[in-house]
Scaffold this motif. Structure first.
Motif, PDB file in Angstrom:
ATOM      1  N   LEU A  39     -18.821  -5.496  -5.350  1.00 47.82           N
ATOM      2  CA  LEU A  39     -18.903  -5.088  -3.946  1.00 47.82           C
ATOM      3  C   LEU A  39     -17.563  -5.268  -3.235  1.00 47.82           C
ATOM      4  N   ALA A  40     -16.891  -6.380  -3.480  1.00 48.33           N
ATOM      5  CA  ALA A  40     -15.610  -6.647  -2.831  1.00 48.33           C
ATOM      6  C   ALA A  40     -14.556  -5.630  -3.243  1.00 48.33           C
ATOM      7  N   VAL A  41     -14.490  -5.324  -4.540  1.00 51.25           N
ATOM      8  CA  VAL A  41     -13.503  -4.355  -5.017  1.00 51.25           C
ATOM      9  C   VAL A  41     -13.851  -2.955  -4.503  1.00 51.25           C
ATOM     10  N   LEU A  42     -15.133  -2.636  -4.459  1.00 54.78           N
ATOM     11  CA  LEU A  42     -15.553  -1.334  -3.939  1.00 54.78           C
ATOM     12  C   LEU A  42     -15.173  -1.191  -2.471  1.00 54.78           C
ATOM     13  N   LEU A  43     -15.430  -2.224  -1.677  1.00 55.95           N
ATOM     14  CA  LEU A  43     -15.052  -2.175  -0.263  1.00 55.95           C
ATOM     15  C   LEU A  43     -13.541  -2.109  -0.091  1.00 55.95           C
ATOM     16  N   GLY A  44     -12.817  -2.833  -0.932  1.00 58.90           N
ATOM     17  CA  GLY A  44     -11.362  -2.761  -0.889  1.00 58.90           C
ATOM     18  C   GLY A  44     -10.860  -1.358  -1.197  1.00 58.90           C
ATOM     19  N   GLY A  45     -11.496  -0.693  -2.147  1.00 56.25           N
ATOM     20  CA  GLY A  45     -11.116   0.679  -2.481  1.00 56.25           C
ATOM     21  C   GLY A  45     -11.431   1.654  -1.367  1.00 56.25           C
ATOM     22  N   VAL A  46     -12.586   1.482  -0.735  1.00 53.91           N
ATOM     23  CA  VAL A  46     -12.957   2.361   0.376  1.00 53.91           C
ATOM     24  C   VAL A  46     -12.004   2.162   1.554  1.00 53.91           C
ATOM     25  N   LEU A  47     -11.707   0.906   1.857  1.00 50.41           N
ATOM     26  CA  LEU A  47     -10.763   0.638   2.951  1.00 50.41           C
ATOM     27  C   LEU A  47      -9.374   1.175   2.624  1.00 50.41           C
ATOM     28  N   GLY A  48      -8.956   1.067   1.388  1.00 53.19           N
ATOM     29  CA  GLY A  48      -7.677   1.621   0.974  1.00 53.19           C
ATOM     30  C   GLY A  48      -7.648   3.134   1.093  1.00 53.19           C
ATOM     31  N   LEU A  49      -8.782   3.764   0.794  1.00 54.39           N
ATOM     32  CA  LEU A  49      -8.880   5.210   0.916  1.00 54.39           C
ATOM     33  C   LEU A  49      -8.751   5.637   2.378  1.00 54.39           C
ATOM     34  N   VAL A  50      -9.389   4.883   3.260  1.00 53.68           N
ATOM     35  CA  VAL A  50      -9.322   5.183   4.689  1.00 53.68           C
ATOM     36  C   VAL A  50      -7.891   4.988   5.209  1.00 53.68           C
ATOM     37  N   ARG A  51      -7.223   3.929   4.744  1.00 56.87           N
ATOM     38  CA  ARG A  51      -5.860   3.646   5.209  1.00 56.87           C
ATOM     39  C   ARG A  51      -4.818   4.545   4.561  1.00 56.87           C
ATOM     40  N   GLY A  52      -5.157   5.175   3.474  1.00 57.06           N
ATOM     41  CA  GLY A  52      -4.217   6.056   2.793  1.00 57.06           C
ATOM     42  C   GLY A  52      -3.283   5.320   1.847  1.00 57.06           C
ATOM     43  N   ASP A  53      -3.819   4.327   1.122  1.00 58.44           N
ATOM     44  CA  ASP A  53      -3.008   3.598   0.134  1.00 58.44           C
ATOM     45  C   ASP A  53      -2.540   4.516  -0.987  1.00 58.44           C
ATOM     46  N   THR A  54      -1.664   3.993  -1.814  1.00 57.69           N
ATOM     47  CA  THR A  54      -1.107   4.773  -2.917  1.00 57.69           C
ATOM     48  C   THR A  54      -2.170   5.060  -3.972  1.00 57.69           C
ATOM     49  N   PRO A  55      -2.051   6.167  -4.660  1.00 58.56           N
ATOM     50  CA  PRO A  55      -3.007   6.480  -5.730  1.00 58.56           C
ATOM     51  C   PRO A  55      -2.999   5.448  -6.862  1.00 58.56           C
ATOM     52  N   ALA A  56      -1.850   4.818  -7.099  1.00 62.28           N
ATOM     53  CA  ALA A  56      -1.785   3.807  -8.163  1.00 62.28           C
ATOM     54  C   ALA A  56      -2.676   2.611  -7.832  1.00 62.28           C
ATOM     55  N   ARG A  57      -2.661   2.189  -6.575  1.00 58.51           N
ATOM     56  CA  ARG A  57      -3.503   1.054  -6.168  1.00 58.51           C
ATOM     57  C   ARG A  57      -4.984   1.443  -6.237  1.00 58.51           C
ATOM     58  N   SER A  58      -5.277   2.666  -5.833  1.00 57.49           N
ATOM     59  CA  SER A  58      -6.652   3.159  -5.889  1.00 57.49           C
ATOM     60  C   SER A  58      -7.161   3.192  -7.331  1.00 57.49           C
ATOM     61  N   GLY A  59      -6.324   3.651  -8.247  1.00 57.75           N
ATOM     62  CA  GLY A  59      -6.707   3.687  -9.656  1.00 57.75           C
ATOM     63  C   GLY A  59      -6.899   2.302 -10.239  1.00 57.75           C
ATOM     64  N   ARG A  60      -6.029   1.365  -9.830  1.00 57.23           N
ATOM     65  CA  ARG A  60      -6.151  -0.020 -10.311  1.00 57.23           C
ATOM     66  C   ARG A  60      -7.450  -0.643  -9.809  1.00 57.23           C
ATOM     67  N   LEU A  61      -7.805  -0.384  -8.551  1.00 57.10           N
ATOM     68  CA  LEU A  61      -9.062  -0.914  -8.012  1.00 57.10           C
ATOM     69  C   LEU A  61     -10.269  -0.286  -8.706  1.00 57.10           C
TER      70      LEU A  61
END
Length: 84
Positions: A39-61
């Motif tokens: 759940l924590a990693v999923l929420l971190g990924g969703v928040l990163g998606l909203v903020r526009g993080d790098t694709p590399a971080r999204s893939g790692r999550l």
């Protein structure tokens, strides 16, 4: 009175407790922690998606989430097999 009600509920403590009960408790706690990690990693990924993080971080999550899900499924399987 308290000792009687705990024993009646199946929550034995002390030397009368079986190893299988302790193992099931440990597996249940580990399963809960693995599910919280998913759940924590999923929420971190969703928040990163909203903020526009790098694709590399999204893939790692995403890989980390899949790993935690695999751990949770393995723990769930072991828990089911030990309760037979």
């Amino acid at each position: 009175m308290l000792k009687y009600s705990l024993s009646a509920a199946g929550c034995q403590t002390g030397p009368g407790r079986r190893k299988g009960d302790i193992m099931q408790t440990v597996l249940t706690v580990l399963l809960g922690l693995a599910m919280l990690a998913v759940l924590a990693v999923l929420l971190g990924g969703v928040l990163g998606l909203v903020r526009g993080d790098t694709p590399a971080r999204s893939g790692r999550l995403m890989r980390l989430r899949v790993a935690f899900q695999a751990i949770a499924l393995i723990l769930l399987t072991v828990l089911f097999l030990t309760t037979r």
